[in-house]
Write a protein that holds these residues in place. Structure first.
Motif, PDB file in Angstrom:
ATOM      1  N   PHE A  94      14.598  -1.292   1.020  1.00 17.79           N
ATOM      2  CA  PHE A  94      14.518  -1.318   2.477  1.00 17.79           C
ATOM      3  C   PHE A  94      14.145  -2.706   3.003  1.00 17.79           C
ATOM      4  CE2 PHE A  94      13.599   3.166   1.456  1.00 17.79           C
ATOM      5  CZ  PHE A  94      14.582   3.771   2.224  1.00 17.79           C
ATOM      6  N   GLY A  95      14.018  -3.656   2.093  1.00 16.77           N
ATOM      7  CA  GLY A  95      13.667  -5.012   2.487  1.00 16.77           C
ATOM      8  C   GLY A  95      12.428  -5.532   1.790  1.00 16.77           C
ATOM      9  N   TRP A  96      11.744  -4.659   1.036  1.00 17.64           N
ATOM     10  CA  TRP A  96      10.528  -5.100   0.341  1.00 17.64           C
ATOM     11  C   TRP A  96      10.528  -4.698  -1.131  1.00 17.64           C
ATOM     12  CZ3 TRP A  96       7.320  -0.935  -1.187  1.00 17.64           C
ATOM     13  CH2 TRP A  96       7.560   0.281  -0.558  1.00 17.64           C
ATOM     14  N   GLY A  97      11.728  -4.440  -1.661  1.00 18.48           N
ATOM     15  CA  GLY A  97      11.844  -4.088  -3.066  1.00 18.48           C
ATOM     16  C   GLY A  97      12.359  -2.676  -3.240  1.00 18.48           C
ATOM     17  N   MET A  98      12.813  -2.374  -4.447  1.00 15.15           N
ATOM     18  CA  MET A  98      13.379  -1.064  -4.725  1.00 15.15           C
ATOM     19  C   MET A  98      12.288   0.009  -4.666  1.00 15.15           C
ATOM     20  SD  MET A  98      16.542  -1.764  -5.102  1.00 15.15           S
ATOM     21  CE  MET A  98      17.208  -0.237  -5.758  1.00 15.15           C
ATOM     22  N   VAL A  99      12.609   1.106  -3.967  1.00 12.53           N
ATOM     23  CA  VAL A  99      11.675   2.217  -3.839  1.00 12.53           C
ATOM     24  C   VAL A  99      12.482   3.503  -3.779  1.00 12.53           C
ATOM     25  CG1 VAL A  99      11.646   2.071  -1.316  1.00 12.53           C
ATOM     26  CG2 VAL A  99       9.739   3.166  -2.513  1.00 12.53           C
ATOM     27  N   SER A 100      11.922   4.572  -4.354  1.00 13.85           N
ATOM     28  CA  SER A 100      12.620   5.848  -4.351  1.00 13.85           C
ATOM     29  C   SER A 100      12.675   6.425  -2.942  1.00 13.85           C
ATOM     30  CB  SER A 100      11.917   6.841  -5.288  1.00 13.85           C
ATOM     31  OG  SER A 100      12.463   8.138  -5.141  1.00 13.85           O
ATOM     32  N   THR A 101      13.845   6.956  -2.592  1.00 11.17           N
ATOM     33  CA  THR A 101      13.967   7.647  -1.307  1.00 11.17           C
ATOM     34  C   THR A 101      13.536   9.103  -1.436  1.00 11.17           C
ATOM     35  OG1 THR A 101      16.273   8.222  -1.788  1.00 11.17           O
ATOM     36  CG2 THR A 101      15.866   6.181  -0.574  1.00 11.17           C
ATOM     37  N   GLY A 102      13.191   9.519  -2.642  1.00  6.36           N
ATOM     38  CA  GLY A 102      12.863  10.918  -2.882  1.00  6.36           C
ATOM     39  C   GLY A 102      11.587  11.352  -2.189  1.00  6.36           C
ATOM     40  N   ALA A 103      11.701  12.311  -1.300  1.00  3.11           N
ATOM     41  CA  ALA A 103      10.518  12.891  -0.664  1.00  3.11           C
ATOM     42  C   ALA A 103      10.462  14.388  -0.898  1.00  3.11           C
ATOM     43  CB  ALA A 103      10.529  12.596   0.838  1.00  3.11           C
ATOM     44  N   SER A 104      11.444  14.910  -1.665  1.00  3.07           N
ATOM     45  CA  SER A 104      11.490  16.354  -1.911  1.00  3.07           C
ATOM     46  C   SER A 104      10.609  16.711  -3.094  1.00  3.07           C
ATOM     47  CB  SER A 104      12.942  16.792  -2.152  1.00  3.07           C
ATOM     48  OG  SER A 104      13.713  16.543  -1.004  1.00  3.07           O
ATOM     49  N   SER A 105       9.365  16.323  -3.012  1.00  2.59           N
ATOM     50  CA  SER A 105       8.400  16.571  -4.076  1.00  2.59           C
ATOM     51  C   SER A 105       7.166  17.226  -3.477  1.00  2.59           C
ATOM     52  CB  SER A 105       8.003  15.250  -4.755  1.00  2.59           C
ATOM     53  OG  SER A 105       6.875  15.429  -5.599  1.00  2.59           O
ATOM     54  N   PRO A 106       6.501  18.115  -4.221  1.00  2.00           N
ATOM     55  CA  PRO A 106       5.277  18.720  -3.695  1.00  2.00           C
ATOM     56  C   PRO A 106       4.064  17.803  -3.808  1.00  2.00           C
ATOM     57  CG  PRO A 106       5.742  19.581  -5.864  1.00  2.00           C
ATOM     58  CD  PRO A 106       6.909  18.699  -5.505  1.00  2.00           C
TER      59      PRO A 106
ATOM     60  N   MET B 217       9.630  -4.455   7.457  1.00  2.00           N
ATOM     61  CA  MET B 217      10.043  -4.403   6.057  1.00  2.00           C
ATOM     62  C   MET B 217       9.894  -5.777   5.394  1.00  2.00           C
ATOM     63  SD  MET B 217      10.791  -1.240   5.519  1.00  2.00           S
ATOM     64  CE  MET B 217       9.489  -0.840   6.703  1.00  2.00           C
ATOM     65  N   GLU B 218      10.187  -6.840   6.130  1.00  2.00           N
ATOM     66  CA  GLU B 218       9.990  -8.179   5.569  1.00  2.00           C
ATOM     67  C   GLU B 218       8.508  -8.478   5.370  1.00  2.00           C
ATOM     68  OE1 GLU B 218      12.492 -11.586   6.056  1.00  2.00           O
ATOM     69  OE2 GLU B 218      13.362 -10.697   7.873  1.00  2.00           O
ATOM     70  N   GLN B 219       7.678  -8.047   6.295  1.00  5.04           N
ATOM     71  CA  GLN B 219       6.242  -8.267   6.148  1.00  5.04           C
ATOM     72  C   GLN B 219       5.689  -7.491   4.957  1.00  5.04           C
ATOM     73  OE1 GLN B 219       4.557  -7.371  10.010  1.00  5.04           O
ATOM     74  NE2 GLN B 219       5.237  -9.323  10.887  1.00  5.04           N
ATOM     75  N   LYS B 220       6.231  -6.303   4.689  1.00  7.06           N
ATOM     76  CA  LYS B 220       5.833  -5.567   3.498  1.00  7.06           C
ATOM     77  C   LYS B 220       6.240  -6.336   2.235  1.00  7.06           C
ATOM     78  CE  LYS B 220       5.880  -1.060   3.354  1.00  7.06           C
ATOM     79  NZ  LYS B 220       6.212   0.381   3.435  1.00  7.06           N
ATOM     80  N   ARG B 221       7.405  -7.012   2.297  1.00  2.20           N
ATOM     81  CA  ARG B 221       7.828  -7.844   1.161  1.00  2.20           C
ATOM     82  C   ARG B 221       6.846  -8.985   0.934  1.00  2.20           C
ATOM     83  NH1 ARG B 221      10.964 -12.437   1.216  1.00  2.20           N
ATOM     84  NH2 ARG B 221      11.664 -12.035   3.350  1.00  2.20           N
ATOM     85  N   PHE B 222       6.350  -9.581   2.004  1.00  5.62           N
ATOM     86  CA  PHE B 222       5.372 -10.656   1.870  1.00  5.62           C
ATOM     87  C   PHE B 222       4.113 -10.150   1.159  1.00  5.62           C
ATOM     88  CE2 PHE B 222       7.029 -12.567   6.129  1.00  5.62           C
ATOM     89  CZ  PHE B 222       8.187 -12.966   5.484  1.00  5.62           C
ATOM     90  N   VAL B 223       3.644  -8.978   1.599  1.00  4.64           N
ATOM     91  CA  VAL B 223       2.431  -8.407   1.014  1.00  4.64           C
ATOM     92  C   VAL B 223       2.658  -8.059  -0.459  1.00  4.64           C
ATOM     93  CG1 VAL B 223       0.837  -6.454   1.102  1.00  4.64           C
ATOM     94  CG2 VAL B 223       1.569  -7.561   3.215  1.00  4.64           C
ATOM     95  N   LYS B 224       3.821  -7.496  -0.748  1.00  5.55           N
ATOM     96  CA  LYS B 224       4.123  -7.130  -2.132  1.00  5.55           C
ATOM     97  C   LYS B 224       4.092  -8.343  -3.046  1.00  5.55           C
ATOM     98  CE  LYS B 224       7.426  -4.630  -5.011  1.00  5.55           C
ATOM     99  NZ  LYS B 224       8.734  -3.914  -5.065  1.00  5.55           N
ATOM    100  N   PHE B 225       4.509  -9.487  -2.520  1.00  3.72           N
ATOM    101  CA  PHE B 225       4.469 -10.719  -3.311  1.00  3.72           C
ATOM    102  C   PHE B 225       3.044 -11.030  -3.753  1.00  3.72           C
ATOM    103  CE2 PHE B 225       4.102 -15.346  -3.716  1.00  3.72           C
ATOM    104  CZ  PHE B 225       5.144 -15.622  -4.584  1.00  3.72           C
ATOM    105  N   GLY B 226       2.073 -10.723  -2.894  1.00  7.96           N
ATOM    106  CA  GLY B 226       0.678 -10.973  -3.241  1.00  7.96           C
ATOM    107  C   GLY B 226       0.073  -9.930  -4.159  1.00  7.96           C
ATOM    108  N   LEU B 227       0.739  -8.763  -4.259  1.00  6.85           N
ATOM    109  CA  LEU B 227       0.238  -7.692  -5.124  1.00  6.85           C
ATOM    110  C   LEU B 227       0.927  -7.784  -6.484  1.00  6.85           C
ATOM    111  CD1 LEU B 227       0.253  -4.782  -2.519  1.00  6.85           C
ATOM    112  CD2 LEU B 227      -1.720  -6.098  -3.320  1.00  6.85           C
TER     113      LEU B 227
END
Length: 540
Positions: free
Chosen positions: A463-475, A144-154
């Motif tokens: 989860f450690g790399w920024g706010m993200v929806s937990t919603g997976a109940s979507s088609p 999750m921290e490594q995803k935060r690092f990548v997000k910083f570059g995006l």
């Protein structure tokens, strides 16, 4: 049986030898007895009603591997009709429990860390390719921290630079690639669009995320390294990790050489103090520190760059190819896309202004709809898996057996199984979508949305790399959901949008033959060859 044995013996190096006939007769007899025993056990032994039903299969260990591998979506739909939304199938000795529909996706994507593990499911496949200490070779908290690092570059700032860089790379490719050469004589060009988009994707990704050093080294030697490393991404390495095959030997050698290539880039940058001088991911990663104060190591940076190169290349080249192929099947959509470009970017004097990120993101609804509809029909990955670490109770609303009452005992997915989500099933489910198999971008332009329940208003979680929806109940979940949601989603939209818009501005195109079938033999769903389109210069 005598006919079979005679045919086998005829092609056997021991043909004519009594010992050879006996060996092959023994093998055939063993296979037949194994099948008979396997079928008898399934038919005669009582099944544990607390566990999901097991898909009937003839061959032990191999199980349903052949039918699943040939066409996963047909397999899923057929099994759902027989067993309901939750069922287990055997895949080379592994018990794979499938959870279909939006509720099934939610069960897998938002499973607790104490219950499911993506790391244990994928590390045998990804770690030999990406390298140690990154992605699935580290505990989830570190990932999750490594995803935060990548997000910083995006960042949006970088995206604004990338749109122009991608446009330039694409124009240079069209000007120099032999497939497009007939256009210079005013003739149509027949282009293998998957091959072309694969090359365009790696060129544009290297120019943007990977950095100038990588772009300058995209020669035959680098291409061979990429090819050898890519050979490790095969389904056999998921079910039989570490198998000593020539492809895996080449993979391991290429991983060491590519890692050294990135380490040399990082070393030179550090020695020259270039930190912050480039709008690429290497610079972004070099500036990162873990929460405990530890600086990211050069090896971690190198292996994360390999992961970005390999994972992003497959999914983007697949989606870009499918998008251009789908548009080739509906030239009227290409026409409407061109009119949208003129309406938004027209300069009032008959010309058209350069693409830019902010306008592309907010003022091109049809272009956005084309990407969404392509991802609906062609999600890059058909099966998303987790290793079950502890028993998972399945909600009764999801686990009710086919034809049973809702108050039946709910299922429990046992520890040791693999649980599998297939959100692509919901994305083409005719019960959910009108004319589900048709490529129709216009469905996304309806103010009410194409289907109910598309926008899940679930809580936002960091989860450690920024706010993200937990919603997976979507088609509709082409980028997954929860802690493992694809972090490259916005980059993908920007990259694909720029490529499609550049094609629309310059070309008209159509299919050369029939629309290609999907190829399920790799980990990412690609179009089967031939996938040619006929391109002509737009007459303005």
């Amino acid at each position: 049986m005598s006919v079979i044995l005679s045919a086998i013996a005829e092609h056997n190096p021991l043909a004519g030898s009594p010992l050879g006939v006996q060996i092959f007769a023994g093998v055939v007899a063993f296979v037949i007895v194994s099948i008979v025993i396997n079928v008898s056990l399934q038919l005669l032994l009582p099944q544990d009603k607390s566990h999901p039903p097991v898909v009937f299969h003839y061959v032990p260990i191999i199980g349903s591997a052949v039918t699943y591998g040939m066409d996963p979506y047909r397999f899923f739909f057929d099994c759902r009709a027989k067993y309901g939304d939750v069922f287990t199938f055997i895949l080379f000795g592994r018990r794979m429990t499938v959870a279909l529909g939006p509720k099934g996706s939610n069960l897998v994507f938002n499973g607790r860390l104490s219950q499911v593990s993506a790391e244990e499911a994928y590390t045998s496949l990804t770690t030999p390719v990406f390298g140690k200490d990154v992605v699935y070779d580290v505990p989830n908290a570190v990932l999750m921290e490594q995803k935060r690092f990548v997000k910083f570059g995006l960042s949006i700032e970088n995206f604004r630079v990338y749109v122009n860089q991608i446009s330039e790379e694409l124009k240079d490719f069209i000007a120099t690639d032999v497939s497009f050469a007939p256009l210079k004589q005013g003739k149509p060009a027949v282009v293998d669009i998957f091959k072309a988009v694969s090359e365009i994707t790696i060129l544009t990704a290297s120019r943007t995320l990977q950095g100038n050093e990588v772009r300058e080294n995209l020669d035959k030697s680098f291409a061979q390294l990429y090819h050898d490393l890519d050979s490790g991404f095969t389904p056999i390495n998921f079910v039989l990790p570490g198998i000593p095959l020539p492809n895996n030997f080449r993979r391991d050698r290429a991983q060491r050489q590519m890692s050294e290539f990135y380490l040399n880039i990082i070393k030179k940058r550090r020695s020259k103090g270039i930190v912050g001088a480039e709008h690429d991911m290497i610079t972004a990663l070099m500036e990162q520190t873990y929460k405990n104060g530890r600086h990211i190591t050069d090896t971690e940076i190198a292996h994360m760059m390999i992961a970005l190169l390999m994972a992003g290349q497959h999914t983007s080249s697949a989606t870009g190819s499918w998008a251009l192929l789908r548009l080739a099947s509906r030239p009227e959509v290409i026409k409407d896309l061109y009119e949208e470009q003129l309406r938004v970017y027209g300069d009032g004097a008959g010309g058209i202004q350069p693409l830019d990120y902010d306008t592309q993101k907010s003022e091109l609804p049809l272009l956005d709809a084309v990407i969404k509809e392509t991802l609906r029909l062609h999600p890059p990955i058909h099966s998303i898996m987790r290793k079950v670490k502890s028993d998972i109770p399945v909600p009764a609303s999801l686990a009710t057996p086919k034809g049973a009452k809702a108050d039946n005992q709910p299922y429990v997915i046992p520890k040791g199984h693999y649980v599998l989500a297939a959100p692509g099933v919901s994305q083409v489910d005719p019960v959910v979508w009108n004319d589900a198999s048709r490529f129709d971008p216009y469905r996304w332009l309806d103010a009410a949305g194409p289907v109910e329940g598309l926008n899940d208003a679930a809580d936002q979680v960091d989860f450690g790399w920024g706010m993200v929806s937990t919603g997976a109940s979507s088609p509709y979940l082409p980028f997954g959901a929860g802690r493992h949601r694809c972090i490259g989603e916005q980059f993908a939209y920007m990259q694909l949008g720029t490529i499609i818009a550049t094609f629309v501005r310059r070309f008209e195109w159509r299919l050369e033959g029939k629309f290609p079938d999907p190829d399920y033999t790799s980990m990412v769903v690609l179009p089967k060859a031939p996938c040619n389109i006929v391109i002509t210069e737009r007459q303005v």
